[in-house]
Design a protein around this motif. Sequence first.
Motif, PDB file in Angstrom:
ATOM      1  N   SER A  38       1.223  11.155   2.420  1.00  0.00           N
ATOM      2  CA  SER A  38       2.500  10.927   1.752  1.00  0.00           C
ATOM      3  C   SER A  38       3.173  12.253   1.386  1.00  0.00           C
ATOM      4  O   SER A  38       2.511  13.271   1.204  1.00  0.00           O
ATOM      5  N   PRO A  49      -2.263   6.375   1.893  1.00  0.00           N
ATOM      6  CA  PRO A  49      -0.809   6.306   1.769  1.00  0.00           C
ATOM      7  C   PRO A  49      -0.157   7.123   2.882  1.00  0.00           C
ATOM      8  O   PRO A  49      -0.622   8.206   3.225  1.00  0.00           O
ATOM      9  N   VAL A  68       8.533   2.611  -6.335  1.00  0.00           N
ATOM     10  CA  VAL A  68       7.932   1.647  -5.422  1.00  0.00           C
ATOM     11  C   VAL A  68       7.075   2.423  -4.428  1.00  0.00           C
ATOM     12  O   VAL A  68       7.525   3.414  -3.854  1.00  0.00           O
ATOM     13  N   VAL A  69       5.824   1.970  -4.237  1.00  0.00           N
ATOM     14  CA  VAL A  69       4.910   2.640  -3.304  1.00  0.00           C
ATOM     15  C   VAL A  69       4.243   1.607  -2.391  1.00  0.00           C
ATOM     16  O   VAL A  69       4.182   0.422  -2.707  1.00  0.00           O
ATOM     17  N   SER A  70       3.753   2.099  -1.274  1.00  0.00           N
ATOM     18  CA  SER A  70       3.043   1.257  -0.326  1.00  0.00           C
ATOM     19  C   SER A  70       1.821   2.017   0.172  1.00  0.00           C
ATOM     20  O   SER A  70       1.920   3.184   0.542  1.00  0.00           O
ATOM     21  N   THR A  71       0.654   1.349   0.151  1.00  0.00           N
ATOM     22  CA  THR A  71      -0.567   1.956   0.656  1.00  0.00           C
ATOM     23  C   THR A  71      -1.281   0.950   1.553  1.00  0.00           C
ATOM     24  O   THR A  71      -0.888  -0.209   1.642  1.00  0.00           O
ATOM     25  N   TRP A  72      -2.353   1.381   2.189  1.00  0.00           N
ATOM     26  CA  TRP A  72      -3.070   0.529   3.124  1.00  0.00           C
ATOM     27  C   TRP A  72      -4.561   0.795   3.034  1.00  0.00           C
ATOM     28  O   TRP A  72      -4.983   1.937   2.909  1.00  0.00           O
ATOM     29  N   TRP A 114      -2.133 -13.502   0.133  1.00  0.00           N
ATOM     30  CA  TRP A 114      -0.756 -13.858   0.445  1.00  0.00           C
ATOM     31  C   TRP A 114      -0.474 -15.340   0.174  1.00  0.00           C
ATOM     32  O   TRP A 114       0.548 -15.693  -0.394  1.00  0.00           O
TER      33      TRP A 114
END
Length: 109
Positions: free
Chosen positions: A38, A78, A90-94, A104
């Motif tokens: 990131s 990330p 706002v963040v997005s990781t995997w 879900w």
Amino acid sequence: LLLQVDAKPKPFLLAVDRKSGKQLWRVDRKEIRYDGYSTPVVHEASGQVIALGPNRLDAYSLKTGERVWFVDGLAYYPIASPVIRKDSVVVSTWGMDQPEGPGWKDLLK
């Protein structure tokens, strides 16, 4: 100029003066246990550097590099940069060792 290096064995965040090239500050990110990709962003209103790393989100003082706050327990790896909108991040990781939180199907109920 900010450089976030979340790579083993010694992850760090570095601030460099863009005109002179001199190092302003450098902080070790000892809590980082995995690689991250990131790019940090600056929240100008608070003067904070927001750095998304593996398993955590940290905020540092843009002037001193001192950690101001953090949130841990996020996923690994990330890649995307944090997005700032007014007073929200706002963040997005995997990737995780274990599922964290509802699946879900449960979220759709």
